[in-house]
Write an enzyme that holds these catalytic residues in place. Structure first.
Site, PDB file in Angstrom:
ATOM      1  N   ARG A  35       0.806  -1.205   0.016  1.00  0.00           N
ATOM      2  CA  ARG A  35      -0.104   0.066  -0.077  1.00  0.00           C
ATOM      3  C   ARG A  35       0.921   1.314  -0.079  1.00  0.00           C
ATOM      4  O   ARG A  35       0.347   2.186  -0.564  1.00  0.00           O
ATOM      5  CB  ARG A  35      -0.839   0.021   1.117  1.00  0.00           C
ATOM      6  CG  ARG A  35      -2.216  -1.193   0.860  1.00  0.00           C
ATOM      7  CD  ARG A  35      -3.205  -0.849   2.062  1.00  0.00           C
ATOM      8  NE  ARG A  35      -4.386  -1.363   1.607  1.00  0.00           N
ATOM      9  CZ  ARG A  35      -5.316  -1.965   2.344  1.00  0.00           C
ATOM     10  NH1 ARG A  35      -4.990  -2.052   3.875  1.00  0.00           N
ATOM     11  NH2 ARG A  35      -6.423  -2.620   1.822  1.00  0.00           N
ATOM     12  N   LYS A 200     -19.747 -15.942   4.028  1.00  0.00           N
ATOM     13  CA  LYS A 200     -21.306 -15.890   4.144  1.00  0.00           C
ATOM     14  C   LYS A 200     -21.974 -15.196   3.107  1.00  0.00           C
ATOM     15  O   LYS A 200     -21.539 -14.434   2.336  1.00  0.00           O
ATOM     16  CB  LYS A 200     -21.659 -14.829   5.364  1.00  0.00           C
ATOM     17  CG  LYS A 200     -21.079 -15.288   6.769  1.00  0.00           C
ATOM     18  CD  LYS A 200     -21.707 -14.335   7.892  1.00  0.00           C
ATOM     19  CE  LYS A 200     -20.384 -13.511   8.054  1.00  0.00           C
ATOM     20  NZ  LYS A 200     -20.925 -12.287   8.766  1.00  0.00           N
ATOM     21  N   GLY A 350     -10.484  -8.668   0.481  1.00  0.00           N
ATOM     22  CA  GLY A 350      -9.177  -8.776   1.522  1.00  0.00           C
ATOM     23  C   GLY A 350      -8.773 -10.159   1.384  1.00  0.00           C
ATOM     24  O   GLY A 350      -7.755 -10.306   1.206  1.00  0.00           O
ATOM     25  N   GLY A 374     -13.176  -3.903   0.481  1.00  0.00           N
ATOM     26  CA  GLY A 374     -14.790  -3.124   0.901  1.00  0.00           C
ATOM     27  C   GLY A 374     -15.107  -2.141  -0.271  1.00  0.00           C
ATOM     28  O   GLY A 374     -16.420  -2.370  -0.675  1.00  0.00           O
TER      29      GLY A 374
HETATM   30  P1  ADP Z   1     -13.093 -11.443   0.789  1.00  0.00           P
HETATM   31  O1  ADP Z   1     -12.385 -10.992   2.189  1.00  0.00           O
HETATM   32  O2  ADP Z   1     -12.197 -11.893  -0.185  1.00  0.00           O
HETATM   33  O3  ADP Z   1     -14.375 -10.693   0.532  1.00  0.00           O
HETATM   34  P2  ADP Z   1     -14.702 -13.272   2.611  1.00  0.00           P
HETATM   35  O4  ADP Z   1     -14.014 -12.562   4.116  1.00  0.00           O
HETATM   36  O5  ADP Z   1     -15.923 -13.086   2.372  1.00  0.00           O
HETATM   37  O6  ADP Z   1     -13.733 -12.944   1.402  1.00  0.00           O
HETATM   38  O7  ADP Z   1     -14.316 -14.836   2.868  1.00  0.00           O
HETATM   39  C1  ADP Z   1     -13.094 -15.558   3.301  1.00  0.00           C
HETATM   40  C2  ADP Z   1     -13.300 -16.226   4.376  1.00  0.00           C
HETATM   41  O8  ADP Z   1     -14.261 -17.362   3.899  1.00  0.00           O
HETATM   42  C3  ADP Z   1     -12.232 -17.075   4.621  1.00  0.00           C
HETATM   43  O9  ADP Z   1     -11.502 -16.950   6.070  1.00  0.00           O
HETATM   44  C4  ADP Z   1     -12.244 -18.518   4.386  1.00  0.00           C
HETATM   45  O10 ADP Z   1     -11.731 -19.310   5.381  1.00  0.00           O
HETATM   46  C5  ADP Z   1     -13.772 -18.684   4.335  1.00  0.00           C
HETATM   47  N1  ADP Z   1     -14.227 -19.728   3.935  1.00  0.00           N
HETATM   48  C6  ADP Z   1     -14.129 -20.037   2.552  1.00  0.00           C
HETATM   49  N2  ADP Z   1     -14.619 -21.410   2.045  1.00  0.00           N
HETATM   50  C7  ADP Z   1     -15.096 -21.697   3.465  1.00  0.00           C
HETATM   51  C8  ADP Z   1     -15.955 -22.812   3.913  1.00  0.00           C
HETATM   52  N3  ADP Z   1     -16.271 -23.747   2.863  1.00  0.00           N
HETATM   53  N4  ADP Z   1     -16.472 -22.938   5.118  1.00  0.00           N
HETATM   54  C9  ADP Z   1     -15.987 -22.168   5.995  1.00  0.00           C
HETATM   55  N5  ADP Z   1     -15.436 -20.993   5.702  1.00  0.00           N
HETATM   56  C10 ADP Z   1     -14.994 -20.746   4.492  1.00  0.00           C
HETATM   57 MG    MG Z   2     -12.754 -10.986   4.102  1.00  0.00          MG
END
Ligand code: ADP
Ligand code: MG
Length: 393
Positions: A35, A200, A350, A374
């Site tokens: 960054r 989620k 992230g 975000g």
């Molecule tokens: P980003 O930060 O890229 O937007 P998220 O925060 O939505 O992504 O999701 C990342 C998290 O999702 C990670 O911590 C990962 O461990 C979790 N994750 C991915 N697949 C699964 C799964 N099958 N069950 C539980 N958690 C999961």
């Molecule tokens: Mg995340």
């Protein structure tokens, strides 16, 4: 179009630049300075224009006194100074006489960095709630304002929206680059494929709603796939399920059955660890004890069949629990496929960016990895970004 730093006269002026120096720090050391490096183009341009450069940034979150020391921005001044090969004067204040005097005595091409803007949050969350008086005060320190902090462009804070509301403003090169790339998605080339994963469903509903009509396919992996699979009537065992959104998933699946592509096999275990014994199961064979933690090999092949002809891909959310070696294969395989086949891919989020950063050799083959998870997500949801709105006012 939003004005950029090149559209306004900054010559010899006091230029306030809001950067995103929110770098990960461990044991008093900067773990990843991406960054800081990403801010250099704008800072160097301002120096070439003989500006007096006043830098502002947040670092971490400040809720209580004990958060202050670990989020002291001084460490960034030191690193920035090394990268620029030039003195960066750090002012251990967010307001006050010392700060004002230092700025008054600046000469062209001097650089100062103020203390973490969120130190102001200790005193009634002034930064994070865009306290009007604070924005006005910071604006009074300079003559023009450049917002180059893409990571907070979706927030309405005193150090971005507050200052922009009180000064002639424009965006810097980093924000310009991020936006130019995201804008390609407003009129995408087709096939346009979206990959969604992560934990989620509720985090991604806005993105699904906005993109399901624009994209040709949405491939769903990660934890959120299990809510969709359950909505389709499958047993998903102890996998992550967002029970409140099952009916939402049913509705999406009904309306867009040809667009939403779900896993056909899953890597499961009885516990989330590297020691756990893993199995590959067809989705119809998931048992009540199983936890689904990654997409399986047939799903990887299925997803690749949709990706191979894509003209543009957006990816948000890992395909599995990538933090654990046992369950990172899905994420790594998809990443490798996209990189090796030079498929134009924009990565936001992230965790997704972190998963990519772990693969140094592939990183450079990816078209764009956003510095603001975000902010990218809110753009993909079709929301307006307050940091930009304030400049376009
Ligand atoms: P980003 O930060 O890229 O937007 P998220 O925060 O939505 O992504 O999701 C990342 C998290 O999702 C990670 O911590 C990962 O461990 C979790 N994750 C991915 N697949 C699964 C799964 N099958 N069950 C539980 N958690 C999961
Ligand atoms: Mg995340």
């Amino acid at each position: 179009m939003t004005k950029t730093i090149k559209d306004i006269d900054i010559k010899n002026k006091k230029v306030i630049i809001r950067c995103d120096f929110n770098v990960p720090i461990n044991d008093g050391k900067i773990v990843d300075d991406t960054r800081i490096r990403a801010s250099l183009d704008t800072i160097k341009y301002a120096l070439n224009q003989n500006a007096k450069v006043i830098l502002l940034s947040h670092l971490g979150r400040i809720k209580e006194e004990s958060d202050l020391k670990k989020n002291d921005l001084k460490i960034v001044a030191t690193r920035l100074s090394e990268l620029l090969n030039k003195e960066v004067k750090f002012i251990n204040q967010t307001r006050g006489r010392q700060l004002e005097n230092t700025i008054d005595s600046m000469k062209p091409q001097d650089i100062v960095l103020l203390q973490n803007t969120r130190y102001e949050d200790l005193n009634g969350k002034k930064e994070s709630t865009n306290d009007l008086e604070l924005g006005k005060y910071w604006a009074s320190l300079g003559e023009v304002f450049i917002n180059d902090a893409f990571g907070t462009i979706h927030r309405s804070h005193a150090s971005n929206v507050g200052i922009a509301s009180n000064l002639e403003s424009a965006i810097g090169f980093l924000v310009e680059k991020e936006l130019t790339i995201l804008q390609e998605l407003d009129t995408p080339q087709h096939p346009y494929v979206v990959i969604l994963g992560g934990a989620k469903v509720s985090d991604k509903i806005g993105v699904i709603n906005n993109l399901v009509t624009k994209a040709d396919y949405i491939l769903i992996g990660g934890g959120m796939a299990f809510t969709f699979l359950k909505a389709n009537g499958y047993e998903v065992g102890k996998s992550l399920v967002d029970n409140e959104n099952i009916s939402y998933c049913q509705k999406v699946l009904k309306n867009y059955s040809d667009k939403i592509i779900l896993p056909i096999d899953i890597k499961t275990a009885f516990e989330i660890s590297n020691e756990a014994q893993v199995s590959i199961k067809k989705i119809a064979d998931i048992s009540i004890e199983d936890i689904g933690l990654d997409i399986g090999p047939e799903t990887i092949t299925l997803f690749e069949s949709y990706l191979k002809d894509a003209r543009i891909v957006v990816w948000n959310g890992p395909m599995g629990v990538y933090e654990i070696t046992n369950f990172k294969r899905g994420t790594d395989s998809i990443l490798t496929f996209l990189a090796d086949n030079h498929i134009k891919t924009i990565i936001g989020g992230g965790d997704t960016a972190a998963a990519v950063s772990n693969n140094y050799n592939l990183k450079d083959k990816i078209y764009h990895i956003s510095t603001g998870g975000g902010a990218t997500l809110e753009y993909l949801e079709g929301k307006k970004l307050p940091g930009l709105e304030a400049i376009n006012k």
